[in-house]
Write a protein that holds these residues in place. Structure first.
Motif, mmCIF file in Angstrom:
data_model
loop_
_atom_site.group_PDB
_atom_site.id
_atom_site.type_symbol
_atom_site.label_atom_id
_atom_site.label_comp_id
_atom_site.label_asym_id
_atom_site.label_seq_id
_atom_site.Cartn_x
_atom_site.Cartn_y
_atom_site.Cartn_z
ATOM 1 N N GLY A 4 8.845 -2.253 4.995
ATOM 2 C CA GLY A 4 8.761 -2.625 3.581
ATOM 3 C C GLY A 4 8.024 -1.568 2.787
ATOM 4 O O GLY A 4 7.687 -0.491 3.290
ATOM 5 N N PRO A 5 7.733 -1.870 1.515
ATOM 6 C CA PRO A 5 7.059 -0.891 0.654
ATOM 7 C C PRO A 5 5.564 -0.846 0.907
ATOM 8 O O PRO A 5 5.016 -1.632 1.687
ATOM 9 N N LYS A 6 4.891 0.056 0.227
ATOM 10 C CA LYS A 6 3.435 0.065 0.260
ATOM 11 C C LYS A 6 2.914 -1.124 -0.547
ATOM 12 O O LYS A 6 3.484 -1.485 -1.567
ATOM 13 N N ARG A 7 1.837 -1.696 -0.078
ATOM 14 C CA ARG A 7 1.278 -2.866 -0.754
ATOM 15 C C ARG A 7 0.713 -2.496 -2.125
ATOM 16 O O ARG A 7 0.274 -1.358 -2.349
ATOM 17 N N SER A 8 0.719 -3.478 -3.022
ATOM 18 C CA SER A 8 0.150 -3.297 -4.356
ATOM 19 C C SER A 8 -0.408 -4.636 -4.833
ATOM 20 O O SER A 8 -0.032 -5.702 -4.337
ATOM 21 N N LEU A 9 -1.312 -4.561 -5.789
ATOM 22 C CA LEU A 9 -1.940 -5.765 -6.347
ATOM 23 C C LEU A 9 -2.020 -5.624 -7.864
ATOM 24 O O LEU A 9 -2.487 -4.610 -8.375
ATOM 25 N N THR A 10 -1.533 -6.654 -8.575
ATOM 26 C CA THR A 10 -1.626 -6.702 -10.026
ATOM 27 C C THR A 10 -2.541 -7.864 -10.400
ATOM 28 O O THR A 10 -2.274 -9.008 -10.044
ATOM 29 N N VAL A 11 -3.625 -7.561 -11.094
ATOM 30 C CA VAL A 11 -4.636 -8.565 -11.433
ATOM 31 C C VAL A 11 -4.622 -8.794 -12.939
ATOM 32 O O VAL A 11 -4.800 -7.858 -13.719
ATOM 33 N N THR A 12 -4.394 -10.046 -13.331
ATOM 34 C CA THR A 12 -4.418 -10.414 -14.743
ATOM 35 C C THR A 12 -5.777 -11.008 -15.084
ATOM 36 O O THR A 12 -6.213 -11.979 -14.470
ATOM 37 N N ALA A 13 -6.455 -10.403 -16.052
ATOM 38 C CA ALA A 13 -7.799 -10.849 -16.440
ATOM 39 C C ALA A 13 -7.723 -11.761 -17.656
ATOM 40 O O ALA A 13 -6.939 -11.531 -18.574
ATOM 41 N N GLU B 178 -1.617 -14.452 -4.920
ATOM 42 C CA GLU B 178 -0.294 -14.848 -4.432
ATOM 43 C C GLU B 178 0.515 -13.605 -4.063
ATOM 44 O O GLU B 178 0.140 -12.478 -4.412
ATOM 45 N N GLU B 179 1.627 -13.840 -3.346
ATOM 46 C CA GLU B 179 2.539 -12.759 -2.965
ATOM 47 C C GLU B 179 3.957 -13.156 -3.387
ATOM 48 O O GLU B 179 4.767 -13.569 -2.559
ATOM 49 N N PRO B 180 4.269 -13.023 -4.690
ATOM 50 C CA PRO B 180 5.582 -13.455 -5.165
ATOM 51 C C PRO B 180 6.733 -12.617 -4.612
ATOM 52 O O PRO B 180 7.844 -13.109 -4.479
ATOM 53 N N SER B 181 6.475 -11.361 -4.300
ATOM 54 C CA SER B 181 7.479 -10.490 -3.686
ATOM 55 C C SER B 181 6.853 -9.831 -2.467
ATOM 56 O O SER B 181 5.624 -9.733 -2.365
ATOM 57 N N MET B 182 7.688 -9.354 -1.573
ATOM 58 C CA MET B 182 7.214 -8.779 -0.321
ATOM 59 C C MET B 182 6.218 -7.653 -0.580
ATOM 60 O O MET B 182 6.540 -6.640 -1.204
ATOM 61 N N CYS B 183 4.972 -7.870 -0.128
ATOM 62 C CA CYS B 183 3.902 -6.880 -0.196
ATOM 63 C C CYS B 183 3.483 -6.541 -1.625
ATOM 64 O O CYS B 183 2.782 -5.556 -1.849
ATOM 65 N N GLU B 184 3.900 -7.345 -2.592
ATOM 66 C CA GLU B 184 3.474 -7.172 -3.979
ATOM 67 C C GLU B 184 2.648 -8.402 -4.364
ATOM 68 O O GLU B 184 3.189 -9.495 -4.544
ATOM 69 N N TYR B 185 1.350 -8.206 -4.484
ATOM 70 C CA TYR B 185 0.418 -9.314 -4.684
ATOM 71 C C TYR B 185 0.020 -9.429 -6.159
ATOM 72 O O TYR B 185 0.016 -8.440 -6.899
ATOM 73 N N THR B 186 -0.304 -10.653 -6.551
ATOM 74 C CA THR B 186 -0.827 -10.903 -7.892
ATOM 75 C C THR B 186 -2.088 -11.735 -7.773
ATOM 76 O O THR B 186 -2.284 -12.460 -6.792
ATOM 77 N N ALA B 187 -2.964 -11.626 -8.763
ATOM 78 C CA ALA B 187 -4.194 -12.404 -8.765
ATOM 79 C C ALA B 187 -4.638 -12.623 -10.200
ATOM 80 O O ALA B 187 -4.205 -11.916 -11.124
ATOM 81 N N GLU B 188 -5.500 -13.620 -10.372
ATOM 82 C CA GLU B 188 -6.101 -13.896 -11.670
ATOM 83 C C GLU B 188 -7.590 -13.620 -11.566
ATOM 84 O O GLU B 188 -8.225 -13.943 -10.557
ATOM 85 N N PHE B 189 -8.134 -13.003 -12.592
ATOM 86 C CA PHE B 189 -9.541 -12.629 -12.581
ATOM 87 C C PHE B 189 -10.186 -13.119 -13.877
ATOM 88 O O PHE B 189 -9.799 -12.724 -14.974
#
Length: 461
Positions: free
Chosen positions: A423-432, A444-455
């Motif tokens: 798969g791809p390289k992992r990434s994280l998108t954080v919404t503040a 959460e991991e809505p797509s393979m190895c693509e993470y999201t979070a709330e801050f």
């Protein structure tokens, strides 16, 4: 003939002494069922127009429970046009918050609006007062959180302004650059010294070897051999071995052969002639004294072992060791200077990186530059460090890649993390979003190895 429904429908909201929630007046209840007040003029008068003006109906066709218009706008208060795109019913919900629901939920026996206006059978009790209180309480809490967050945000801004971090880092970078220039000059000087001392050591070694070679030739009495003897000696030496013992033996054999082939005579001071003794040549090692007579028979074997690292005489030893020691010291200083230069360049890169960081308007994110925030969820421990890295246990989710463009410094990006298998390289998108304290939520991991979070953070207020 088809039955005509009722056009007007009154609201069912009960009066309440509590203050109303802030609302858009245009979304208040109108005299037309299912229509906000802003759209009421369209439904008053003698004629009603729909389908973009291509169809005109009598106003009596509105809310008659029959869908006359393709856009379904003639039935805002019934379910007759449900299934048409965009058909909704407006709940005024006085003392609460007005909202629109799908037309299919009108008169379905379920009370979707807190004022019960979606069910014409009046089977619904009015829940808007209670719902409004709950919404007001939630809004009050949110406003309190926002106020506390804004106050904390001002503290962040003040801390960034008072820190003078940027000025300190710029001053540090200036000093580092000056130190690098100084160490570069030092290394250049040491390189020149190393080259000079290395050349001196080579010349000294050559001189030592020449002195030792001359002593060996004298001690072996090679001057007494003629060219023919020397030629035979070299040939025998090449055939035999190059060791010092073999050379000494071959020289002795050469003298013995010469004595046997022709008598050697020696004229004494009184004129008498006598047979000359066969010379006794010996190998000279670097540990021998200048005079071969000082070596005794007892230490013969030890004295003739060669020690090429030692000097031919005491004076030469002192000179050579001095040059060698100087060279060793310069090389150590040279390595130490290179180590200092490597550390300076590393720190230079770090400071330049720190100076290039964007901490947002008024450097509001500066206070979080050395902080990390964790969340334990689903058997994992997530760690998010703004301006550095993010992890899921020991797995790197990404390195700091800045704020998302156009996000008003509300979306933090971490990219180029550990590669997923197949798969791809992992990434994280954080919404503040605004809050009175810093808290990492909802990874959460809505797509393979693509993470999201709330801050939650005051920096986002």
């Amino acid at each position: 003939s088809r039955a005509r429904g009722w056009l007007f429908g009154g609201g069912t909201a009960a009066a309440d002494s509590e203050p109303e929630l802030p609302a858009d007046p245009a979304l208040a209840a109108s005299s037309v069922r299912g229509v906000p007040v802003r759209d009421e003029p369209r439904y008053t008068g003698l004629r009603f127009t729909c389908d973009g003006g291509s169809r005109e109906l009598s106003v009596a066709a509105v809310n008659d429970d029959y869908c006359d218009c393709d856009d379904g706008s003639d039935e805002p208060g019934t379910a007759a046009c449900s299934g048409r795109a965009g058909t909704t019913f407006f709940c005024a919900n006085e003392q609460s918050v007005g909202r629109s629901i799908p037309a299919s939920q009108v008169n379905d026996g379920i009370c979707d609006c807190c004022d019960g206006s979606d069910e014409s059978a009046a089977s619904c009790s009015n829940r808007c007062v209670e719902e409004g209180k709950a919404i007001r309480a939630a809004l009050a809490k949110e406003n309190s959180e926002r106020a506390a967050g804004l106050a904390k945000k001002q503290e962040y801004i003040a801390a960034a302004a008072a820190s003078s971090s940027s000025s300190n880092e710029e001053a540090e970078l200036e000093k580092i650059l000056a130190d690098i220039q100084q160490v570069d000059a030092e290394i250049e000087s040491l390189n020149a010294q190393t080259e000079r001392l290395s050349a001196a050591l080579v010349e000294e070694t050559k001189s030592r070897e020449a002195q030792l070679r001359a002593r060996r030739a004298e001690a072996l009495q090679l001057a007494l051999l003629d060219r023919h003897d020397l030629e035979n000696l070299l040939i025998d030496l090449a055939v035999d071995t190059s060791s010092s013992a073999a050379l000494e033996r071959l020289v002795i054999e050469a003298f013995a052969a010469r004595a046997a082939s022709r008598e050697s005579v020696q004229v004494s001071a009184d004129g008498s002639i006598s047979s000359a003794e066969v010379p006794q040549p010996r190998w000279i090692s670097t540990s021998d004294e200048m005079s071969s007579e000082e070596s005794s028979e007892d230490d013969y074997d030890e004295a003739y072992q060669e020690h090429p690292d030692e000097a031919a005489d005491e004076g030469a030893t002192e000179v050579s060791l001095t040059v060698s020691q100087q060279l060793d010291k310069v090389k150590k200083d040279q390595q130490a200077a290179k180590d200092r230069l490597r550390k300076l360049n590393k720190r230079k890169t770090e400071v330049e990186s720190e100076l290039s960081l964007d901490f947002g308007p008024d450097n509001v994110w500066w206070s979080l530059r050395d902080s990390c925030f964790e969340l334990a969820a689903d058997g994992y421990t997530y760690k998010m460090c703004p301006f550095d890295k993010s992890r899921q246990n020991s797995v790197e989710l990404g390195k700091w890649a800045g704020f998302k463009e156009g996000s008003d410094y509300k979306v933090l990006l971490f990219e180029n993390g550990q590669k997923c298998w197949n798969g791809p390289k992992r990434s994280l998108t954080v919404t503040a979003r605004c809050g009175s304290d810093n808290q990492l939520l909802h990874v959460e991991e809505p797509s393979m190895c693509e993470y999201t979070a709330e801050f939650i953070t005051p920096a986002a207020c």
